[in-house]
Design a protein around this motif. Structure first.
Motif, PDB file in Angstrom:
ATOM      1  N   TRP A 288      -8.640  -3.738  -2.403  1.00 37.88           N
ATOM      2  CA  TRP A 288      -8.073  -2.723  -3.313  1.00 37.88           C
ATOM      3  C   TRP A 288      -8.870  -1.435  -3.235  1.00 37.88           C
ATOM      4  O   TRP A 288      -8.317  -0.335  -3.299  1.00 37.88           O
ATOM      5  CB  TRP A 288      -8.023  -3.261  -4.753  1.00 37.88           C
ATOM      6  N   GLN A 289     -10.178  -1.580  -3.082  1.00 36.51           N
ATOM      7  CA  GLN A 289     -11.033  -0.401  -2.937  1.00 36.51           C
ATOM      8  C   GLN A 289     -10.647   0.350  -1.649  1.00 36.51           C
ATOM      9  O   GLN A 289     -10.528   1.571  -1.634  1.00 36.51           O
ATOM     10  CB  GLN A 289     -12.484  -0.873  -2.854  1.00 36.51           C
ATOM     11  N   MET A 290     -10.431  -0.416  -0.577  1.00 40.46           N
ATOM     12  CA  MET A 290     -10.038   0.200   0.702  1.00 40.46           C
ATOM     13  C   MET A 290      -8.693   0.919   0.546  1.00 40.46           C
ATOM     14  O   MET A 290      -8.516   2.039   1.026  1.00 40.46           O
ATOM     15  CB  MET A 290      -9.935  -0.879   1.799  1.00 40.46           C
ATOM     16  N   LEU A 291      -7.768   0.253  -0.133  1.00 44.88           N
ATOM     17  CA  LEU A 291      -6.438   0.846  -0.329  1.00 44.88           C
ATOM     18  C   LEU A 291      -6.542   2.140  -1.143  1.00 44.88           C
ATOM     19  O   LEU A 291      -5.930   3.155  -0.807  1.00 44.88           O
ATOM     20  CB  LEU A 291      -5.527  -0.171  -1.036  1.00 44.88           C
ATOM     21  N   CYS A 292      -7.329   2.096  -2.219  1.00 39.53           N
ATOM     22  CA  CYS A 292      -7.482   3.285  -3.067  1.00 39.53           C
ATOM     23  C   CYS A 292      -8.069   4.440  -2.271  1.00 39.53           C
ATOM     24  O   CYS A 292      -7.599   5.575  -2.364  1.00 39.53           O
ATOM     25  CB  CYS A 292      -8.371   2.979  -4.275  1.00 39.53           C
ATOM     26  N   LYS A 293      -9.083   4.145  -1.464  1.00 37.06           N
ATOM     27  CA  LYS A 293      -9.699   5.217  -0.663  1.00 37.06           C
ATOM     28  C   LYS A 293      -8.681   5.796   0.325  1.00 37.06           C
ATOM     29  O   LYS A 293      -8.629   6.999   0.550  1.00 37.06           O
ATOM     30  CB  LYS A 293     -10.936   4.691   0.069  1.00 37.06           C
ATOM     31  N   ARG A 294      -7.880   4.912   0.913  1.00 38.48           N
ATOM     32  CA  ARG A 294      -6.896   5.357   1.904  1.00 38.48           C
ATOM     33  C   ARG A 294      -5.829   6.245   1.268  1.00 38.48           C
ATOM     34  O   ARG A 294      -5.385   7.214   1.853  1.00 38.48           O
ATOM     35  CB  ARG A 294      -6.244   4.103   2.514  1.00 38.48           C
TER      36      ARG A 294
ATOM     37  N   GLY B 264      -5.950   7.770  -1.850  1.00 39.71           N
ATOM     38  CA  GLY B 264      -6.375   8.745  -2.861  1.00 39.71           C
ATOM     39  C   GLY B 264      -6.087   8.263  -4.277  1.00 39.71           C
ATOM     40  O   GLY B 264      -5.854   9.059  -5.189  1.00 39.71           O
ATOM     41  N   ALA B 265      -6.061   6.957  -4.457  1.00 44.16           N
ATOM     42  CA  ALA B 265      -5.849   6.382  -5.790  1.00 44.16           C
ATOM     43  C   ALA B 265      -7.211   5.999  -6.381  1.00 44.16           C
ATOM     44  O   ALA B 265      -8.221   6.028  -5.688  1.00 44.16           O
ATOM     45  CB  ALA B 265      -4.957   5.148  -5.682  1.00 44.16           C
ATOM     46  N   SER B 266      -7.231   5.652  -7.672  1.00 41.84           N
ATOM     47  CA  SER B 266      -8.520   5.247  -8.245  1.00 41.84           C
ATOM     48  C   SER B 266      -8.491   3.770  -8.628  1.00 41.84           C
ATOM     49  O   SER B 266      -7.438   3.221  -8.979  1.00 41.84           O
ATOM     50  CB  SER B 266      -8.878   6.119  -9.444  1.00 41.84           C
ATOM     51  N   LEU B 267      -9.662   3.179  -8.521  1.00 43.33           N
ATOM     52  CA  LEU B 267      -9.814   1.754  -8.855  1.00 43.33           C
ATOM     53  C   LEU B 267     -10.440   1.673 -10.245  1.00 43.33           C
ATOM     54  O   LEU B 267     -11.524   2.204 -10.481  1.00 43.33           O
ATOM     55  CB  LEU B 267     -10.734   1.086  -7.828  1.00 43.33           C
ATOM     56  N   ARG B 268      -9.745   1.030 -11.152  1.00 43.00           N
ATOM     57  CA  ARG B 268     -10.267   0.880 -12.515  1.00 43.00           C
ATOM     58  C   ARG B 268     -10.697  -0.571 -12.704  1.00 43.00           C
ATOM     59  O   ARG B 268      -9.995  -1.482 -12.260  1.00 43.00           O
ATOM     60  CB  ARG B 268      -9.192   1.240 -13.535  1.00 43.00           C
ATOM     61  N   VAL B 269     -11.794  -0.756 -13.417  1.00 45.18           N
ATOM     62  CA  VAL B 269     -12.359  -2.098 -13.529  1.00 45.18           C
ATOM     63  C   VAL B 269     -12.479  -2.500 -14.997  1.00 45.18           C
ATOM     64  O   VAL B 269     -13.239  -1.899 -15.760  1.00 45.18           O
ATOM     65  CB  VAL B 269     -13.757  -2.153 -12.859  1.00 45.18           C
ATOM     66  N   ALA B 270     -11.724  -3.498 -15.398  1.00 52.43           N
ATOM     67  CA  ALA B 270     -11.794  -3.982 -16.780  1.00 52.43           C
ATOM     68  C   ALA B 270     -13.113  -4.740 -16.974  1.00 52.43           C
ATOM     69  O   ALA B 270     -13.468  -5.576 -16.149  1.00 52.43           O
ATOM     70  CB  ALA B 270     -10.609  -4.899 -17.073  1.00 52.43           C
ATOM     71  N   PRO B 271     -13.832  -4.432 -18.047  1.00 55.65           N
ATOM     72  CA  PRO B 271     -15.157  -5.029 -18.217  1.00 55.65           C
ATOM     73  C   PRO B 271     -15.097  -6.497 -18.608  1.00 55.65           C
ATOM     74  O   PRO B 271     -14.097  -6.974 -19.144  1.00 55.65           O
ATOM     75  CB  PRO B 271     -15.753  -4.215 -19.364  1.00 55.65           C
ATOM     76  N   VAL B 272     -16.183  -7.188 -18.326  1.00 52.22           N
ATOM     77  CA  VAL B 272     -16.288  -8.588 -18.742  1.00 52.22           C
ATOM     78  C   VAL B 272     -17.302  -8.641 -19.891  1.00 52.22           C
ATOM     79  O   VAL B 272     -18.280  -7.889 -19.912  1.00 52.22           O
ATOM     80  CB  VAL B 272     -16.689  -9.469 -17.534  1.00 52.22           C
TER      81      VAL B 272
ATOM     82  N   GLY C  67       0.808  -1.220   0.000  1.00 54.32           N
ATOM     83  CA  GLY C  67       0.000   0.000   0.000  1.00 54.32           C
ATOM     84  C   GLY C  67       0.834   1.258   0.000  1.00 54.32           C
ATOM     85  O   GLY C  67       0.488   2.242  -0.659  1.00 54.32           O
ATOM     86  N   GLY C  68       1.960   1.215   0.709  1.00 50.26           N
ATOM     87  CA  GLY C  68       2.810   2.397   0.825  1.00 50.26           C
ATOM     88  C   GLY C  68       3.334   2.883  -0.522  1.00 50.26           C
ATOM     89  O   GLY C  68       3.734   4.037  -0.665  1.00 50.26           O
ATOM     90  N   GLN C  69       3.345   1.992  -1.504  1.00 53.01           N
ATOM     91  CA  GLN C  69       3.869   2.397  -2.823  1.00 53.01           C
ATOM     92  C   GLN C  69       2.818   3.076  -3.686  1.00 53.01           C
ATOM     93  O   GLN C  69       3.115   3.565  -4.762  1.00 53.01           O
ATOM     94  CB  GLN C  69       4.369   1.162  -3.575  1.00 53.01           C
ATOM     95  N   VAL C  70       1.572   3.037  -3.215  1.00 53.21           N
ATOM     96  CA  VAL C  70       0.485   3.629  -4.010  1.00 53.21           C
ATOM     97  C   VAL C  70       0.274   5.073  -3.531  1.00 53.21           C
ATOM     98  O   VAL C  70       0.100   5.309  -2.341  1.00 53.21           O
ATOM     99  CB  VAL C  70      -0.814   2.797  -3.848  1.00 53.21           C
ATOM    100  N   ARG C  71       0.308   6.001  -4.461  1.00 51.36           N
ATOM    101  CA  ARG C  71       0.190   7.430  -4.091  1.00 51.36           C
ATOM    102  C   ARG C  71      -1.099   8.014  -4.677  1.00 51.36           C
ATOM    103  O   ARG C  71      -1.690   7.436  -5.584  1.00 51.36           O
ATOM    104  CB  ARG C  71       1.356   8.227  -4.672  1.00 51.36           C
ATOM    105  N   ALA C  72      -1.457   9.189  -4.159  1.00 52.36           N
ATOM    106  CA  ALA C  72      -2.632   9.890  -4.697  1.00 52.36           C
ATOM    107  C   ALA C  72      -2.432  10.087  -6.196  1.00 52.36           C
ATOM    108  O   ALA C  72      -1.341  10.458  -6.630  1.00 52.36           O
ATOM    109  CB  ALA C  72      -2.793  11.229  -3.994  1.00 52.36           C
TER     110      ALA C  72
END
Ligand code: PLP
Length: 409
Positions: free
Chosen positions: A133-139, A141-149, A110-115
């Motif tokens: 991952w959603q929790m990490l992104c919120k913590r 300030g990153a965004s979660l991208r979702v590849a469609p199925v 997580g520490g490597q992920v930045r806003a």
């Protein structure tokens, strides 16, 4: 070698259970292995034997039982290393299961992920590979991208690649979907992630019981799975991590076993895997996992895969004529997961009627609420197969499902 399904079934006491009474006694048919697999007698025996003959805390004592326990625990680590094709046993961390393995990575990387960074997942992820991952992104300030199925349950590498860029830190995806049975093109997805310098975390929870992954050939950075889905007990799982990455990662949980030196002011960490195994580990579970994996390894895996493919074809054909039935997930090469909806009938009612006929399936969201929403559904029924299922199981399931859908119509 070949695969003798009757001989394999004879090893699983739960598969000999019956339901009903008197003239209505019938075999219990277990079609819920994606939720948890049944366990062979040899795994149950190994678990009890461990507590009878080898029980002592690992890594801590100089006496006979401590040595036996440690050897059993570390022996299991070596079996796991072999099964996933890792280079070093230090790359194998024992956890409680897939969920804990993924949370471990999310919390330590997580520490490597930045806003402003992003993490890419896919639309078919189990909540275990989404929520951390959603929790990490919120913590961060990153965004979660979702590849469609796609409509058939496949994942397009090109559409996935559109989401990955220079700010992508992690790509996390399943090897096999628990709701659709889709086998994802892991090596191709890894290649996309690597091109952009992103790390890959693969959720192998549903893959391990169907085929042996090779983490080096696939090129993955992290690979997680749970013992209970691969014929071993609950409460034990694995995180594979590439050595250079684990070496550089801070611990997640603090406590005994994960330290080198401790003073009131400062603590230094043990090297991996111990750094990530704070406290007394589930060593009996790890030992039993090793027994389960060694059993699986000794089977003729290509023959097992052929047997499982035949089951997938048979179940797909068997349910096709049922009026209003729609299969969710028809990707080519999918594993034995049949998720379905019958127009106008609630999944829970189907599950209840099948249960009354001695057939165990799962109903609900399968911990994939966003995926079901993508298909316009709130709940579905799911029959999931393992190597110990037979064509006869499928025939009985098909008959019972036909009866249930006629009654509920
Ligand atoms: N990922 C997938 C694809 C799963 O099917 C499951 C369990 O159903 C999990 C993760 C979570 O596994 P566990 O509950 O053993 O941690």
């Amino acid at each position: 070698m070949s695969f003798d399904v009757d001989a394999v079934r004879a090893e699983f006491p739960a598969l000999a259970l019956t339901v009903g009474e008197g003239s209505r006694v019938r075999p219990l048919i277990y079609l819920d292995s994606a939720a948890t697999s049944q366990k062979p007698q040899r795994v149950l025996d190994a678990y009890i034997d461990f507590y009878r003959h080898s029980n002592a805390n690992v890594h801590r004592g100089a006496h006979l039982l401590a040595t036996r326990a440690t050897d059993a625990y570390e022996g299991a680590r070596e079996i796991v290393r072999r099964m996933v094709g890792a280079r070093y046993t230090s790359e194998i961390v024992f956890t409680r299961g897939t969920t804990e393995s993924i949370n471990l990575v999310a919390n330590t990387l997580g520490g490597q992920v930045r806003a402003g960074d992003n993490i890419v997942i896919t639309a078919l992820e189990h909540h275990s590979n989404l929520v951390p991952w959603q929790m990490l992104c919120k913590r961060m300030g990153a965004s979660l991208r979702v590849a469609p199925v796609e409509d058939d349950g496949t994942l397009s590498v090109a559409r996935f690649a559109e989401l990955v860029d220079g700010r992508t830190r992690i790509c996390a995806f399943s090897h096999v979907s628990n709701a659709l049975g889709t086998v994802l093109p892991v090596a191709e997805l890894v290649a996309v992630a690597r091109e952009h310098g992103a790390l890959t975390v693969v959720d192998g929870a549903q893959a391990m019981s169907h085929f042996a992954p090779n983490v080096q050939a696939l090129g993955v950075d992290f690979y997680a799975f749970s013992g209970h889905k691969v014929f071993a007990p609950t409460g034990i799982g694995v995180l594979y991590g590439r050595r250079e990455l684990l070496d550089a990662m801070p611990p997640w949980h603090g406590g005994g076993e994960m330290v080198d030196t401790v003073t009131f002011e400062e603590t230094t960490w043990a090297p991996p895997p111990m750094r990530f195994e704070a406290g007394t580990p589930n060593f009996a579970g790890a030992f039993a996992l090793g027994v389960a994996l060694a059993w699986l390894e000794a089977l003729d895996r290509p023959a097992v895969e052929a047997h499982e493919r035949a089951l997938v074809e048979a179940i797909t054909e068997r349910v096709a004529p049922i009026p209003g039935l729609r299969i969710i997930g028809t990707a080519p090469g999918k594993v034995g997961v049949l998720t379905f909806d019958i127009a106008g009938i609630h999944a829970h009612d189907i599950g209840t009627l099948l249960d009354q006929q001695g057939i165990a399936i799962r109903t609900g969201t399968h911990c994939t609420q966003p995926l079901l929403a993508r298909f316009g559904l709130k709940a579905t029924a799911r029959a999931s197969l393992a190597l110990y299922n037979t064509l006869d199981d499928i025939e009985r399931f098909g008959d019972a499902l036909e009866r249930a859908s006629r009654m509920l119509r």
